[in-house]
Design a protein around this motif. Structure first.
Motif, PDB file in Angstrom:
ATOM      1  N   GLY A 139     -24.116  -2.496  34.388  1.00 47.98           N
ATOM      2  CA  GLY A 139     -23.683  -1.834  35.427  1.00 47.98           C
ATOM      3  C   GLY A 139     -24.861  -1.567  36.395  1.00 47.98           C
ATOM      4  O   GLY A 139     -25.856  -1.985  36.607  1.00 47.98           O
ATOM      5  N   PHE A 140     -24.590  -0.514  37.177  1.00 45.86           N
ATOM      6  CA  PHE A 140     -25.594  -0.133  38.240  1.00 45.86           C
ATOM      7  C   PHE A 140     -26.818   0.396  37.856  1.00 45.86           C
ATOM      8  O   PHE A 140     -27.890   0.223  38.463  1.00 45.86           O
ATOM      9  CB  PHE A 140     -24.758   0.729  39.480  1.00 45.86           C
ATOM     10  CG  PHE A 140     -25.468   1.090  40.669  1.00 45.86           C
ATOM     11  CD1 PHE A 140     -26.076   0.185  41.584  1.00 45.86           C
ATOM     12  CD2 PHE A 140     -26.064   2.425  40.738  1.00 45.86           C
ATOM     13  CE1 PHE A 140     -26.874   0.524  42.630  1.00 45.86           C
ATOM     14  CE2 PHE A 140     -27.018   2.761  41.627  1.00 45.86           C
ATOM     15  CZ  PHE A 140     -27.297   1.792  42.738  1.00 45.86           C
ATOM     16  N   SER A 141     -26.850   1.183  36.699  1.00 45.80           N
ATOM     17  CA  SER A 141     -28.084   1.724  36.164  1.00 45.80           C
ATOM     18  C   SER A 141     -28.815   2.511  37.056  1.00 45.80           C
ATOM     19  O   SER A 141     -30.261   2.425  36.951  1.00 45.80           O
ATOM     20  CB  SER A 141     -28.758   0.505  35.566  1.00 45.80           C
ATOM     21  OG  SER A 141     -28.106  -0.115  34.830  1.00 45.80           O
ATOM     22  N   ALA A 142     -28.352   3.397  37.898  1.00 47.16           N
ATOM     23  CA  ALA A 142     -29.036   4.365  38.707  1.00 47.16           C
ATOM     24  C   ALA A 142     -30.086   3.783  39.576  1.00 47.16           C
ATOM     25  O   ALA A 142     -31.145   4.559  39.742  1.00 47.16           O
ATOM     26  CB  ALA A 142     -29.402   5.540  37.730  1.00 47.16           C
ATOM     27  N   PHE A 143     -29.731   2.609  40.233  1.00 41.84           N
ATOM     28  CA  PHE A 143     -30.929   2.207  41.096  1.00 41.84           C
ATOM     29  C   PHE A 143     -30.642   2.813  42.536  1.00 41.84           C
ATOM     30  O   PHE A 143     -30.623   2.099  43.576  1.00 41.84           O
ATOM     31  CB  PHE A 143     -30.666   0.699  41.255  1.00 41.84           C
ATOM     32  CG  PHE A 143     -31.154  -0.114  40.051  1.00 41.84           C
ATOM     33  CD1 PHE A 143     -32.439   0.087  39.629  1.00 41.84           C
ATOM     34  CD2 PHE A 143     -30.057  -0.892  39.508  1.00 41.84           C
ATOM     35  CE1 PHE A 143     -32.621  -0.669  38.290  1.00 41.84           C
ATOM     36  CE2 PHE A 143     -30.516  -1.583  38.160  1.00 41.84           C
ATOM     37  CZ  PHE A 143     -31.717  -1.531  37.641  1.00 41.84           C
ATOM     38  N   TRP A 144     -30.674   4.349  42.537  1.00 39.32           N
ATOM     39  CA  TRP A 144     -30.288   4.756  43.734  1.00 39.32           C
ATOM     40  C   TRP A 144     -31.494   4.663  44.786  1.00 39.32           C
ATOM     41  O   TRP A 144     -31.366   4.485  45.859  1.00 39.32           O
ATOM     42  CB  TRP A 144     -29.926   6.231  43.452  1.00 39.32           C
ATOM     43  CG  TRP A 144     -28.670   6.428  42.657  1.00 39.32           C
ATOM     44  CD1 TRP A 144     -28.760   7.066  41.431  1.00 39.32           C
ATOM     45  CD2 TRP A 144     -27.687   5.933  42.953  1.00 39.32           C
ATOM     46  NE1 TRP A 144     -27.626   6.840  40.972  1.00 39.32           N
ATOM     47  CE2 TRP A 144     -26.649   6.272  41.751  1.00 39.32           C
ATOM     48  CE3 TRP A 144     -26.754   5.584  44.104  1.00 39.32           C
ATOM     49  CZ2 TRP A 144     -25.264   6.186  41.786  1.00 39.32           C
ATOM     50  CZ3 TRP A 144     -25.447   5.595  44.218  1.00 39.32           C
ATOM     51  CH2 TRP A 144     -24.850   5.699  42.923  1.00 39.32           C
ATOM     52  N   ASN A 145     -32.601   4.742  44.321  1.00 41.94           N
ATOM     53  CA  ASN A 145     -33.854   4.449  45.022  1.00 41.94           C
ATOM     54  C   ASN A 145     -33.888   3.251  45.883  1.00 41.94           C
ATOM     55  O   ASN A 145     -34.078   2.918  47.065  1.00 41.94           O
ATOM     56  CB  ASN A 145     -35.260   4.587  44.402  1.00 41.94           C
ATOM     57  CG  ASN A 145     -35.425   3.987  43.114  1.00 41.94           C
ATOM     58  OD1 ASN A 145     -34.290   2.975  42.705  1.00 41.94           O
ATOM     59  ND2 ASN A 145     -36.592   3.786  42.379  1.00 41.94           N
ATOM     60  N   LEU A 146     -33.379   2.015  44.986  1.00 42.02           N
ATOM     61  CA  LEU A 146     -33.147   0.847  45.787  1.00 42.02           C
ATOM     62  C   LEU A 146     -32.254   0.849  46.916  1.00 42.02           C
ATOM     63  O   LEU A 146     -32.362   0.521  48.058  1.00 42.02           O
ATOM     64  CB  LEU A 146     -33.140  -0.275  44.568  1.00 42.02           C
ATOM     65  CG  LEU A 146     -34.209  -0.875  44.099  1.00 42.02           C
ATOM     66  CD1 LEU A 146     -33.694  -1.695  42.847  1.00 42.02           C
ATOM     67  CD2 LEU A 146     -35.070  -1.668  45.070  1.00 42.02           C
ATOM     68  N   LEU A 147     -30.942   1.643  46.362  1.00 46.52           N
ATOM     69  CA  LEU A 147     -29.993   1.647  47.369  1.00 46.52           C
ATOM     70  C   LEU A 147     -30.321   2.343  48.608  1.00 46.52           C
ATOM     71  O   LEU A 147     -30.028   1.899  49.697  1.00 46.52           O
ATOM     72  CB  LEU A 147     -28.710   2.248  46.770  1.00 46.52           C
ATOM     73  CG  LEU A 147     -27.652   2.431  47.461  1.00 46.52           C
ATOM     74  CD1 LEU A 147     -27.052   1.005  48.287  1.00 46.52           C
ATOM     75  CD2 LEU A 147     -26.535   3.110  46.970  1.00 46.52           C
ATOM     76  N   VAL A 148     -30.883   3.618  48.460  1.00 46.94           N
ATOM     77  CA  VAL A 148     -31.441   4.197  49.709  1.00 46.94           C
ATOM     78  C   VAL A 148     -32.361   3.169  50.356  1.00 46.94           C
ATOM     79  O   VAL A 148     -32.410   3.546  51.814  1.00 46.94           O
ATOM     80  CB  VAL A 148     -32.158   5.687  49.185  1.00 46.94           C
ATOM     81  CG1 VAL A 148     -32.750   6.041  50.210  1.00 46.94           C
ATOM     82  CG2 VAL A 148     -31.090   6.609  48.888  1.00 46.94           C
ATOM     83  N   LEU A 149     -33.131   2.550  49.685  1.00 45.27           N
ATOM     84  CA  LEU A 149     -34.176   1.625  50.466  1.00 45.27           C
ATOM     85  C   LEU A 149     -33.383   0.583  51.661  1.00 45.27           C
ATOM     86  O   LEU A 149     -33.628   0.361  52.510  1.00 45.27           O
ATOM     87  CB  LEU A 149     -35.154   1.113  49.613  1.00 45.27           C
ATOM     88  CG  LEU A 149     -36.360   0.161  50.276  1.00 45.27           C
ATOM     89  CD1 LEU A 149     -37.033   0.942  51.041  1.00 45.27           C
ATOM     90  CD2 LEU A 149     -37.020  -0.555  48.993  1.00 45.27           C
ATOM     91  N   PHE A 150     -32.334  -0.006  50.778  1.00 43.50           N
ATOM     92  CA  PHE A 150     -31.474  -0.803  51.523  1.00 43.50           C
ATOM     93  C   PHE A 150     -30.656  -0.282  52.570  1.00 43.50           C
ATOM     94  O   PHE A 150     -30.704  -0.901  53.686  1.00 43.50           O
ATOM     95  CB  PHE A 150     -30.484  -1.328  50.459  1.00 43.50           C
ATOM     96  CG  PHE A 150     -30.976  -2.810  49.764  1.00 43.50           C
ATOM     97  CD1 PHE A 150     -30.589  -4.054  50.488  1.00 43.50           C
ATOM     98  CD2 PHE A 150     -31.875  -2.756  48.554  1.00 43.50           C
ATOM     99  CE1 PHE A 150     -31.180  -5.200  49.682  1.00 43.50           C
ATOM    100  CE2 PHE A 150     -32.252  -3.742  47.889  1.00 43.50           C
ATOM    101  CZ  PHE A 150     -31.818  -4.938  48.583  1.00 43.50           C
TER     102      PHE A 150
END
Length: 244
Positions: A139-150
């Motif tokens: 699953g996405f596994s809370a990679f919100w910091n990477l998403l925000v960076l993208f």
């Protein structure tokens, strides 16, 4: 007596290295705190750089901990719990504050977006099957910091950001596999090479936001960044479809 002394000294050395590994893990929280302070001070570039340093620490601390055998040297210290506490801050709380502080989604959806991310992350960090037996994330596994960076680098607008966040929230509950560049042995060499190039390009594109760069150079770096990002997406999708 001499043999006992050697063993005793060796144990102390091993424990010292183990404590060093745990401190290295804990330094990720320090970088997260600095990212938060610079965020509140309006220093956007610095906040993303500190978040990147925290991400780097989290990426390599597990390998370091296994190398110095922290579980054997310090059996009473739970490195997994330590890592999860820090990850909750750096992978969820910090990016949520960035989304809110920088108004990265439509204003009337800000609170809802942040609440959804927080609740979904609670599920992620309590999910015992977050990591698969072949060292992928499920699953996405809370990679919100990477998403925000993208989202910060792509800069495609508030509605694009909101839709991307919604898609990732849904992907949390879908068992797609996401590669860990340092843990999947069969792809490790390629993954590390691509990760190095991706990191360099990411750093350039973040700094370029403040200082500017010739458009030709930026376009080349941007395309390389997209290509290296695409490699990790492709590897993850390929492995996801292989399991069915």
């Amino acid at each position: 007596m001499k043999i006992e002394n050697i063993v005793f000294k060796s144990r102390k050395v091993n424990q010292a290295f183990a404590w060093g590994a745990h401190f290295f893990t804990a330094s990720g929280l320090i970088f997260g705190f600095l990212a938060l302070i610079t965020l509140l001070n309006g220093e956007q570039t610095l906040s993303f750089l500190f978040m990147g340093l925290a991400l780097f620490v989290d990426g390599v601390d597990g390998s370091l901990a296994r190398f110095v055998k922290v579980e054997e040297a310090l059996p009473d210290i739970d490195g997994t719990t330590l890592d999860n506490v820090i990850d909750m801050v750096n992978y969820t709380i910090l990016p949520v504050l960035m989304i809110y502080w920088y108004s990265m989604v439509p204003y009337n959806l800000l609170n809802l977006t942040c609440i959804v991310i927080l609740l979904v992350s609670c599920y992620t960090f309590s999910d015992k099957k977050m990591k698969t037996s072949d060292y992928y994330f499920s699953g996405f596994s809370a990679f919100w910091n990477l998403l925000v960076l993208f989202l910060y680098i792509l800069d495609l607008g508030l509605w694009f950001n909101f839709i991307a966040i919604c898609v990732c929230a849904v992907l949390t509950f879908i068992p797609v596999k996401i590669i860990h560049p340092l843990r999947v042995k069969s792809l490790r060499n390629n993954a590390i090479a691509f990760l190095f190039v991706w990191s360099f390009c990411t750093l350039f594109l973040i700094l370029e936001k403040d200082h500017g760069a010739p458009i030709e150079i930026r376009q080349v770096v941007y395309l390389i960044w997209l290509a290296t990002s695409g490699y990790f997406v492709w590897v993850s999708l390929r492995r996801s479809f292989e399991q069915y």
